[in-house]
Every structure is written in structure tokens, then in C-alpha cells.
Design a protein around this motif. Structure first.
Motif, short mmCIF file in Angstrom:
data_model
loop_
_atom_site.label_atom_id
_atom_site.label_comp_id
_atom_site.label_asym_id
_atom_site.label_seq_id
_atom_site.Cartn_x
_atom_site.Cartn_y
_atom_site.Cartn_z
N LEU A 171 -2.45 -10.43 2.19
CA LEU A 171 -1.65 -10.14 1.00
C LEU A 171 -1.35 -8.64 0.89
N ILE A 172 -2.30 -7.82 1.32
CA ILE A 172 -2.08 -6.37 1.32
C ILE A 172 -1.03 -6.02 2.39
N VAL A 173 -1.03 -6.74 3.50
CA VAL A 173 0.01 -6.52 4.52
C VAL A 173 1.38 -6.83 3.92
N CYS A 174 1.47 -7.86 3.08
CA CYS A 174 2.73 -8.14 2.39
C CYS A 174 3.15 -6.97 1.51
N LEU A 175 2.19 -6.39 0.79
CA LEU A 175 2.49 -5.20 -0.02
C LEU A 175 3.01 -4.06 0.85
N ALA A 176 2.40 -3.88 2.01
CA ALA A 176 2.81 -2.81 2.91
C ALA A 176 4.24 -3.02 3.40
N GLU A 217 -3.94 -0.58 5.01
CA GLU A 217 -5.29 -0.04 4.80
C GLU A 217 -5.29 1.01 3.70
N ALA A 218 -4.27 1.87 3.69
CA ALA A 218 -4.17 2.91 2.66
C ALA A 218 -4.01 2.29 1.27
N ILE A 219 -3.21 1.23 1.18
CA ILE A 219 -3.02 0.55 -0.11
C ILE A 219 -4.33 -0.06 -0.59
N TYR A 220 -5.04 -0.70 0.33
CA TYR A 220 -6.33 -1.30 -0.05
C TYR A 220 -7.30 -0.24 -0.55
N LEU A 221 -7.36 0.89 0.13
CA LEU A 221 -8.28 1.95 -0.28
C LEU A 221 -7.92 2.49 -1.66
N LYS A 222 -6.62 2.64 -1.93
CA LYS A 222 -6.20 3.09 -3.26
C LYS A 222 -6.61 2.10 -4.34
N LEU A 223 -6.37 0.83 -4.07
CA LEU A 223 -6.73 -0.19 -5.05
C LEU A 223 -8.24 -0.26 -5.26
N SER A 224 -8.99 -0.17 -4.17
CA SER A 224 -10.44 -0.30 -4.28
C SER A 224 -11.09 0.87 -5.03
N ASN A 268 -4.85 12.33 -12.17
CA ASN A 268 -5.23 11.35 -11.16
C ASN A 268 -4.53 10.01 -11.38
N SER A 269 -4.44 9.59 -12.67
CA SER A 269 -3.83 8.29 -12.94
C SER A 269 -2.36 8.29 -12.62
N ALA A 270 -1.76 9.48 -12.58
CA ALA A 270 -0.34 9.55 -12.31
C ALA A 270 -0.04 9.67 -10.83
N THR A 271 -1.07 10.03 -10.04
CA THR A 271 -0.78 10.33 -8.64
C THR A 271 -1.50 9.43 -7.66
N ASN A 272 -2.37 8.55 -8.14
CA ASN A 272 -3.14 7.77 -7.17
C ASN A 272 -2.42 6.52 -6.71
N GLY A 273 -1.17 6.31 -7.16
CA GLY A 273 -0.41 5.17 -6.69
C GLY A 273 -0.67 3.89 -7.45
N ILE A 274 -1.60 3.93 -8.45
CA ILE A 274 -1.92 2.75 -9.25
C ILE A 274 -1.52 3.03 -10.68
#
Length: 300
Positions: A171-176, A217-224, A268-274
Motif C-alpha cells: 500500500l505504501i508502494v501505491c502511495l509512492a 521507504e521514505a514515506i513509511y518512515l515519515k508516517l511511522s 515540524n508539523s508543517a514540514t514533515n510531510g504529514i
């Protein structure tokens, strides 16, 4: 008589799929399967027929040949290929349910993750009648088989079979993939039809599997690492759930930072991609009761 009916139904369905779809959209452009009267095609059909008998309730569904072809090419042995395929199908068999319940569930999970990671892009898609993410259907059904060259598909699958960094990493690959195509879609103002065509045209378009996996992988790390991921999304990502005590600790830390005049929290909340909680709540009435931030009591 029943077995004969099954055989003729399977033979007609599988043969139609394998021999009538274009070479580039299936797998017959690969030398191992190319050419007329190719014995490897016959072997592939034999394995699929064996699987119909092995999993009689599921039977044969279009798309299974896509999943078997790379496995057969690698092992080049009927028995080993069958058991590898059966193992793979045990993981993705819900993709082929008659009521499409497994696919609907995955699309629902993907919507939740996209709302979490990029709510602005989700809002764009929703405004273009694409908020159901049906254009991702093929990605999920056959695990990106037609989006990458043959050898890259095998690399992608090996990564996904590890269940790392989480069981739903596909699912994260789909996001990528959506992240890679977002600029083209938004800048061109694509609507429903254009989005569907653009995604379909990605098939075998020389997408870099390395870039996609790195971005995923980068998206997963941001979310986690984000504090703004709902518990519904955390369940999908197999992350620890957030309790009321966790929120109280975070609120206290934020209060201390504000008293000290530290701008780090807001930046941080504005720049972490979430997206922050207040932005995500825009979607809480979209039909998903868990899309706004959900917390658990310590007793839950």
C-alpha cells in the motif's frame, strides 16, 4: 461430468487471457514465453489447472497468470513453480474473491493512508470523482506486475514478500507511485478519465523500481515517526497505537515548548510531510468513521 465442465471453463478462460491479450500487457514479450507453440505456455496452463483443482472454491480468475509467469521463469520446474505459486496465492487470494471484498478493503485502507500522507492530493482526486482510487485496482490485484519490466517485478515481489517494514508495504508502494505522478496529474488538471488513462499508460513505462522502493521507504518512515497518524492508519501500518496517556504527554511537551517560545513544534508539523490533526478532520465525514484521529484508553 462436473470436473469436465471445470476443465473446459478453465481452459477457455485461461487460453483467452494468455493468447488474446497484447504481448506488452501480459508477459509473452519475454523470451521465455514468446513465440507460437511455446511449451512454457503449455506448462503455465498446466500449473494453473492444477491450482484450480487444489483450490476448487476459488478456481481460476483473470490475473493469476500474471502472478505465475515470473515464478515459473525463475524456478523453471513445474512442481516447484506450483508450490511457490500456491504460497503466493495464500497471501493474495482475497484479491480474487467473487465479491471483491479483499480489493475493497485494500482500497479503503489505501484511502486512509493517502488522507493521512497527502490530504491535499486526496481532496484533488475526490473533486475529480477519483477519490475511490479505483485507478489503483490493477496495482493491488497483481502486485504491480504490469507497471515494471519483468526483472524489476521479481525484485519488487521479493521486497514485499519479506513483510518488511510492514505487512502492508504494498500500500505504501501505491502511495509512492501516486506521489511520483502527482505533479503531472495536478498541473495538467486531469479529471477522472485522464487520471485513469494516465495510470494505465504507466504499464511498462520504464519506471525505476529503485526510485519507487526508496520513495516508499521514505514515506513509511515519515508516517511511522509522525504524531499525526490516526490509530486506524496505525493498524494498517502495524504501528503502536496511540493512547490517551500518549496524547496527554504530547500535549504537556507542546505546552512546555510554547512556554519557552520554541517554534519547533509548529514548524515540524508543517514540514514533515504529514498533515496535522486539524487538516485531517476535513475528511471525517467522507464515509470513513476512523479518518479523524482516534485514541484508545489504556484499558482498550
Amino acid at each position: 461430468f462436473c470436473l469436465c465442465c471445470v476443465f473446459f471453463f478453465f481452459n477457455d478462460t485461461a487460453t483467452t487471457e494468455i493468447y488474446t491479450l497484447s504481448y506488452t500487457t501480459l508477459f509473452r514479450s519475454h523470451p521465455y514465453f514468446a513465440g507460437d507453440d511455446n511449451k512454457n505456455i503449455d506448462l503455465l496452463q498446466d500449473i494453473l489447472m492444477t491450482y484450480v483443482m487444489y483450490n476448487f472454491d476459488l478456481g481460476y480468475v483473470q490475473g493469476m497468470s500474471d502472478l505465475l509467469a515470473p515464478i515459473l521463469f525463475v524456478v523453471q520446474n513445474e512442481v516447484d513453480a506450483f508450490w511457490c505459486f500456491a504460497g503466493f496465492m495464500s497471501k493474495v487470494s482475497k484479491n480474487f474473491d467473487f465479491d471483491q471484498g479483499g480489493m475493497k478493503n485494500q482500497l479503503s485502507q489505501l484511502i486512509e493512508l493517502l488522507k493521512t500522507y497527502d490530504p491535499e492530493f486526496y481532496s484533488y482526486l475526490d473533486a475529480k470523482d477519483s477519490g475511490n482510487l479505483y485507478f489503483c485496482f490493477r496495482w493491488l490485484l497483481i502486485w504491480f506486475k504490469r507497471e515494471f519490466p519483468f526483472t524489476d517485478v521479481m525484485r519488487m515481489w521479493e521486497v514485499l514478500w519479506t513483510n518488511l517494514p510492514c505487512p502492508n508495504f504494498h500500500l505504501i508502494v501505491c502511495l509512492a507511485l501516486m506521489d511520483l505522478e502527482k505533479k503531472t496529474i495536478v498541473e495538467n488538471g486531469f479529471g477522472f478519465t485522464e487520471i485513469l488513462k494516465h495510470i494505465n499508460d504507466m504499464a511498462n513505462s520504464n519506471i525505476s523500481v529503485t526510485s519507487v522502493l526508496s520513495r516508499a521507504e521514505a514515506i513509511y518512515l515519515k508516517l511511522s515517526k509522525s504524531h499525526y497518524v490516526s490509530n486506524s492508519a496505525r493498524r494498517i501500518l502495524d504501528l503502536p497505537l496511540v493512547t490517551e496517556q500518549d496524547l496527554a504527554i504530547q500535549a504537556k511537551a507542546l505546552q512546555q515548548q510554547q512556554m519557552q517560545g520554541s517554534p519547533s513544534s509548529s514548524s515540524n508539523s508543517a514540514t514533515n510531510g504529514i498533515s496535522p490533526i486539524r487538516s485531517r478532520r476535513r475528511h471525517q465525514n467522507s464515509g470513513n468513521s476512523e479518518s479523524s484521529v482516534e485514541v484508545l484508553t489504556e484499558l482498550d
